[in-house]
Design a protein around this motif. Structure first.
Motif, PDB file in Angstrom:
ATOM      1  N   GLN A   1      -7.554   9.298  -6.596  1.00  0.00           N
ATOM      2  CA  GLN A   1      -8.459   8.852  -7.666  1.00  0.00           C
ATOM      3  C   GLN A   1      -9.902   8.785  -7.166  1.00  0.00           C
ATOM      4  N   LEU A   2     -10.069   8.230  -5.982  1.00  0.00           N
ATOM      5  CA  LEU A   2     -11.430   8.088  -5.432  1.00  0.00           C
ATOM      6  C   LEU A   2     -12.083   9.426  -5.151  1.00  0.00           C
ATOM      7  N   SER A   3     -11.284  10.418  -4.808  1.00  0.00           N
ATOM      8  CA  SER A   3     -11.841  11.740  -4.505  1.00  0.00           C
ATOM      9  C   SER A   3     -12.026  12.582  -5.761  1.00  0.00           C
TER      10      SER A   3
ATOM     11  N   LEU B   1       0.800  -1.221   0.000  1.00  0.00           N
ATOM     12  CA  LEU B   1       0.000   0.000   0.000  1.00  0.00           C
ATOM     13  C   LEU B   1       0.836   1.276   0.000  1.00  0.00           C
ATOM     14  N   ASP B   2       1.992   1.230   0.623  1.00  0.00           N
ATOM     15  CA  ASP B   2       2.769   2.432   0.884  1.00  0.00           C
ATOM     16  C   ASP B   2       2.964   3.340  -0.333  1.00  0.00           C
ATOM     17  N   PRO B   3       3.428   2.843  -1.461  1.00  0.00           N
ATOM     18  CA  PRO B   3       3.691   3.761  -2.581  1.00  0.00           C
ATOM     19  C   PRO B   3       2.457   4.175  -3.372  1.00  0.00           C
ATOM     20  N   ILE B   4       1.303   3.572  -3.111  1.00  0.00           N
ATOM     21  CA  ILE B   4       0.139   3.854  -3.957  1.00  0.00           C
ATOM     22  C   ILE B   4      -1.080   4.396  -3.220  1.00  0.00           C
ATOM     23  N   LEU B   5      -1.059   4.378  -1.895  1.00  0.00           N
ATOM     24  CA  LEU B   5      -2.274   4.734  -1.155  1.00  0.00           C
ATOM     25  C   LEU B   5      -2.725   6.159  -1.436  1.00  0.00           C
ATOM     26  N   ASP B   6      -1.823   7.116  -1.422  1.00  0.00           N
ATOM     27  CA  ASP B   6      -2.230   8.501  -1.674  1.00  0.00           C
ATOM     28  C   ASP B   6      -2.812   8.653  -3.076  1.00  0.00           C
ATOM     29  N   HIS B   7      -2.174   8.025  -4.041  1.00  0.00           N
ATOM     30  CA  HIS B   7      -2.677   8.077  -5.423  1.00  0.00           C
ATOM     31  C   HIS B   7      -4.079   7.453  -5.508  1.00  0.00           C
TER      32      HIS B   7
END
Length: 167
Positions: free
Chosen positions: A160-162, A150-156
Motif C-alpha cells: 500500500q505504501l509503495s 505483523l506477520d500476515p499484513i506486513l507485505d500488504h
C-alpha cells in the motif's frame, strides 16, 4: 504464495531494529529481544543489520537517525511501559505522519491472553514517510506477540505504501 514469489516481493527491502534499554546499553545485561526481531525480519527477506541498542534518554535521536536511512520497516523494542524514563511512544509519535492504532490494539489483545501487564504497553505504530514503524514491548513474549500481529499484513502494508496495486 511460493517461497520464490515471497522472496521477490521483499527483494531489496530493508529494516532497522532499535533496542531501547538503558541497562542493555550500559552492558548490565545482554539484550534478548533485538535478535528475535532481526531474525524474524531476515527470515522474511529484509536486509537488517545488527540491532542498535540505545539508552532510554537517547531514543528520540536514535529514531530520527534510523528514519533518516529510510528503511522500509523500523521496529523498536523497549521503553513502552510506565517507568519514569520510558519515552519510546512519545518520541515515536512525534515522527509519525499517520498512526495505525489497530496494530497496537491487537498486540495488547494478544498479550492479555498471557498477562494482564500487556495492557500497560503504551507503544504506537504508524508510518513515517514510507517507513512502517512499530513499538514492541521489551519482553520476549511482547515481541513475539507484536511480530505475530505483523506477520500476515506486513507485505500488504508495504505494498500500500509503495502504491503497488497487486497486494
Amino acid at each position: 504464495m511460493t517461497a520464490a514469489a515471497s522472496g521477490s516481493r521483499t527483494e531489496g527491502r530493508t529494516a532497522t531494529v532499535l533496542v531501547v534499554s538503558t541497562r542493555a546499553a550500559a552492558g548490565v545485561y545482554a539484550d534478548e529481544t533485538g535478535p528475535i526481531i532481526r531474525d524474524w525480519l531476515e527470515a522474511r527477506g529484509f536486509a537488517t543489520g545488527d540491532p542498535v541498542v540505545v539508552p532510554d534518554a537517547a531514543v528520540a535521536e536514535a529514531l530520527a537517525s534510523a528514519l533518516a536511512g529510510s528503511p522500509d520497516v523500523l521496529l523498536t523494542t523497549g521503553g513502552t511501559g510506565l517507568s519514569p524514563d520510558d519515552r519510546t511512544p512519545e518520541a515515536t509519535a512525534a515522527l509519525l505522519d499517520r498512526e495505525i492504532p489497530g496494530l497496537m490494539e491487537e498486540l495488547r489483545r494478544r498479550g492479555l491472553a498471557a498477562t494482564p501487564m500487556a495492557l500497560l504497553t503504551r507503544g504506537v505504530a504508524g508510518v513515517a514517510g514510507r517507513t512502517v514503524v512499530m513499538n514492541l514491548p521489551g519482553s520476549r513474549g511482547g515481541v513475539r506477540d507484536g511480530l505475530a500481529v505483523l506477520d500476515p499484513i506486513l507485505d500488504h502494508l508495504l505494498g500500500q505504501l509503495s502504491g503497488r496495486r497487486d497486494h
